[in-house]
Design a protein around this motif. Sequence first.
Motif, mmCIF file in Angstrom:
data_model
loop_
_atom_site.group_PDB
_atom_site.id
_atom_site.type_symbol
_atom_site.label_atom_id
_atom_site.label_comp_id
_atom_site.label_asym_id
_atom_site.label_seq_id
_atom_site.Cartn_x
_atom_site.Cartn_y
_atom_site.Cartn_z
ATOM 1 N N THR A 14 32.045 26.968 37.810
ATOM 2 C CA THR A 14 30.999 26.986 36.868
ATOM 3 C C THR A 14 31.379 27.270 35.570
ATOM 4 O O THR A 14 32.585 27.671 35.137
ATOM 5 N N GLY A 15 30.627 27.258 34.537
ATOM 6 C CA GLY A 15 30.550 27.488 33.224
ATOM 7 C C GLY A 15 31.657 27.025 32.468
ATOM 8 O O GLY A 15 32.195 25.570 32.821
ATOM 9 N N THR A 16 32.436 27.871 31.872
ATOM 10 C CA THR A 16 33.497 27.368 30.881
ATOM 11 C C THR A 16 34.502 26.573 31.525
ATOM 12 O O THR A 16 35.258 25.743 31.193
ATOM 13 N N GLN A 24 36.085 33.342 38.311
ATOM 14 C CA GLN A 24 34.987 33.946 37.508
ATOM 15 C C GLN A 24 34.577 35.336 37.982
ATOM 16 O O GLN A 24 33.849 35.998 37.420
ATOM 17 N N LYS A 76 34.625 25.146 34.493
ATOM 18 C CA LYS A 76 34.138 23.678 34.940
ATOM 19 C C LYS A 76 34.083 22.747 33.673
ATOM 20 O O LYS A 76 34.512 21.503 33.607
ATOM 21 N N THR A 77 33.549 23.162 32.298
ATOM 22 C CA THR A 77 33.643 22.295 31.423
ATOM 23 C C THR A 77 34.944 22.087 30.903
ATOM 24 O O THR A 77 34.976 20.641 30.636
ATOM 25 N N GLN A 78 35.864 22.985 30.825
ATOM 26 C CA GLN A 78 37.143 22.795 30.403
ATOM 27 C C GLN A 78 37.823 21.539 31.540
ATOM 28 O O GLN A 78 38.390 20.604 30.746
ATOM 29 N N GLU A 103 36.287 19.443 33.307
ATOM 30 C CA GLU A 103 35.585 18.136 33.047
ATOM 31 C C GLU A 103 36.066 17.485 31.824
ATOM 32 O O GLU A 103 36.496 15.995 31.895
ATOM 33 N N LYS A 104 36.154 18.105 30.632
ATOM 34 C CA LYS A 104 36.528 17.500 29.441
ATOM 35 C C LYS A 104 38.036 17.082 29.524
ATOM 36 O O LYS A 104 38.215 15.961 29.125
#
Length: 266
Positions: A243-245, A212, A247-249, A251-252
Amino acid sequence: MKLIITKHNLGLWAASYIRTRWQTRGKDPFVLGLPTGGTVEDMYAALAGLVKNGKMSFQDIVTFNMDEYVGLPPQHAQSYHYYMKHHLFDHVDAQEKNVHILDGMAPDLQAQCTQYEQDIKRAGGIDLFLGGVGRNGHLAFNEPGSAFDSRTRVMELTESTRRANARFFDNNPALVPTQALTVGIGTVLDAQELLFLASGPSKAEAVARLVQGEITPNWPITALKTHPQAALLADPQAASALTGTAKTQLEKAWAAYPNEDVILTL
Ligand code: GLP
């Protein structure tokens, strides 16, 4: 570059990758850049296992280690000479003439660093540079502030690094050498391919900075982003501060395929 986050053993992952690259090498000798540290102990055990089982050979592999403490003789248990002998070279069929490790006892340290750069060139350059990551983001012993075009040289170690490495010196930072010899960041970036490993929560900040943060000599690890063929292999704990994108990627991906490696392109 790629960030590969895996729940599998990093050492087995890396050793199997090295073997594949060795099997598909386009030229001889295959030249490896090698690190030390706790993170890569499993990798060396796995490589030793592959050689023992006849699945790999170091006969024609040329190696260059990335760093060594100044002032520790090769037989000192915390020297990187000793580490490499103990973890790898006592167990594989490498030829002594193919093994290169900087000598922290050399009378003229800088001359030796210059010679090291020449030796790497003479070997045809490094095909695959393996590495670990310091808590402060250092690569080899290139401490924060090291230029991305730096070459092999003497480095003053930071207090942070000496504290981090004190665990190998009776937990006493005063026993950790104050200087080391290290390949430069430019030396690392000259390699055809880079595979660095980060494990555990103490590396989480460095990994988050890589993903990041901006590319800056204050976080040497971010130099990996400037290389066309670089990967950082991280375990979930080392990736825990994302964090942010990113982290989302992550987790998904794990919600769908809990045991698969996740590859993020940075
Ligand atoms: C030392 C080495 C680095 C290594 C770092 C991390 O400082 N010079 O090359 O990456 O330790 O070591 P560990 O894997 O033990 O955390």
